[in-house]
Design a protein around this motif. Structure first.
Motif, PDB file in Angstrom:
ATOM      1  N   VAL A   1      42.411  33.235  33.958  1.00 48.60           N
ATOM      2  CA  VAL A   1      43.631  33.621  33.276  1.00 48.60           C
ATOM      3  C   VAL A   1      43.327  34.761  32.321  1.00 48.60           C
ATOM      4  O   VAL A   1      42.272  34.804  31.711  1.00 48.60           O
ATOM      5  CB  VAL A   1      44.222  32.410  32.500  1.00 48.60           C
ATOM      6  CG1 VAL A   1      43.238  31.864  31.497  1.00 48.60           C
ATOM      7  CG2 VAL A   1      45.527  32.777  31.813  1.00 48.60           C
TER       8      VAL A   1
ATOM      9  N   VAL B   1      47.870  34.999  36.118  1.00 46.01           N
ATOM     10  CA  VAL B   1      47.769  34.001  35.054  1.00 46.01           C
ATOM     11  C   VAL B   1      47.173  32.714  35.597  1.00 46.01           C
ATOM     12  O   VAL B   1      46.303  32.112  34.985  1.00 46.01           O
ATOM     13  CB  VAL B   1      49.151  33.737  34.424  1.00 46.01           C
ATOM     14  CG1 VAL B   1      49.083  32.632  33.383  1.00 46.01           C
ATOM     15  CG2 VAL B   1      49.708  35.011  33.807  1.00 46.01           C
TER      16      VAL B   1
ATOM     17  N   ALA C   1      50.062  33.961  28.190  1.00 52.53           N
ATOM     18  CA  ALA C   1      49.393  33.538  29.412  1.00 52.53           C
ATOM     19  C   ALA C   1      48.694  32.207  29.211  1.00 52.53           C
ATOM     20  O   ALA C   1      48.710  31.341  30.096  1.00 52.53           O
ATOM     21  CB  ALA C   1      48.399  34.605  29.860  1.00 52.53           C
TER      22      ALA C   1
END
Length: 341
Positions: free
Chosen positions: A40, A80, A46
């Protein structure tokens, strides 16, 4: 359209969660970054999406395969969540997105028209989700635009058969292959105009959605037609869009898919979120199988509840994001009730 998975698919799907966990543990032990859901980009928004995804995945159970991406402050699309994102899995009704793209591609090439009419007779009616089977009497003539709208807005299964009449199964697969999709395919049957909805991957579904939103997979006119249906507020609300206002819902184009096989229930949802100026900002492709509650197709299914929580988190994460770099935007008219007349 219910279809049991093959033995090969069952073995692969059943091993997915264990493989993902083992890979992450091994990477952590060696000081590397695990290459699945733990990948990520940095940043609070995020991180909130990633954390919520992991929490809801555990809470709902089953085996998940997912891809989520969002635009960063510089306008770049970054991943993400990539959780077993290349797993080939049955897409169920999420596959209707790919079928619709194939039909619109044939329209873009001048071989079909949205206003072309086909008869809707009793022998083509299919039950399950949709509206056509509820009529109880048939004999209509409907346009291509009509059954595409029914297929995407209320996931009508008869509409899939209508699509097969204008774009046969093998042609659909050829179109998808020509657009660069390796795994996204329908499954042909003996009748060339009918098919099972077939398989895809979370990453390829993301790719289809992002290219649709940026109007590179179809002409702008065709892309706008599909996006207008997918964003309209009469569509599916139990999952990603559940805890949103009507204005917020109109900024989300979504498609749901639900079925079951030998592994258990499957609950999928994939779509695009747009910023306030109509620019695509976030995509999600969530596929969950091996779930319980086979006969619960409502909002209380644990995986659907997980979608709702994650949907709110994702929308809040992009609330302050503007995709200034895109050349493509899409708008829907604000909803206004009409009292006949």
């Amino acid at each position: 359209m219910t279809k049991n998975v093959t033995r090969r698919a069952a073995i692969g799907m059943g091993a997915a969660a264990a493989a993902l966990a083992a890979t992450g543990q091994a990477a952590a032990a060696e000081g590397r970054t695990p290459p699945a859901a733990t990948q990520v980009r940095t940043g609070g928004c995020a991180e909130a999406i990633r954390r919520t995804y992991l929490e809801q995945k555990v809470k709902a159970g089953g085996v998940w395969h997912a891809h989520i991406a969002m635009v960063d402050g510089a306008g770049a699309l970054e991943t993400v969540v990539a959780d077993d994102a290349d797993r080939v899995t049955h897409g169920y009704s999420v596959q209707k997105l790919a079928v619709a793209v194939a039909v619109m591609d044939k329209i873009d090439r001048g071989q079909l028209r949205l206003d072309q009419r086909l008869d809707l007779n009793a022998d083509i009616i299919l039950g399950g989700t949709g509206i056509y089977f509820l009529q109880t009497v048939w004999g209509d003539e409907v346009t291509v635009a009509n059954f595409l709208t029914a297929m995407l807005l209320v996931s009508d299964n008869t509409a899939v058969r209508m699509c097969g009449r204008v774009v046969p199964a093998l042609e659909i697969n050829d179109i998808l292959a020509a657009k660069g999709f390796t795994h996204t395919r329908v499954e042909p049957v003996a009748n060339p105009n009918r098919f099972y909805l077939g398989v895809t991957t979370p990453r390829e579904t993301h790719d289809l959605l992002w290219r649709l939103a940026n109007k590179t997979i179809l002409t702008p006119r065709s892309a706008n037609f599909l996006l207008g249906i997918l964003r309209w507020i009469n569509g599916y609300h139990d999952g990603i869009r559940r805890t949103m206002s009507s204005a917020e819902r109109s900024r989300v184009a979504t498609k749901y898919g639900a079925d079951f096989d030998d592994l258990g229930a499957a609950r999928h949802e994939a779509g695009i979120m747009f910023d306030a100026a109509g620019a695509p900002t976030l995509t999600y492709a969530l596929f969950a199988d091996s779930l319980g509650h086979l006969d619960n197709y409502g909002s209380t299914h644990p995986a659907v509840q997980a979608h709702a929580v994650l949907g709110r988190t994702m929308f809040d994460a992009i609330s302050a994001t503007t995709n200034r770099t895109t050349r493509s935007r899409h708008h829907v008219a604000p909803f206004r009730p009409v009292d006949g007349g």
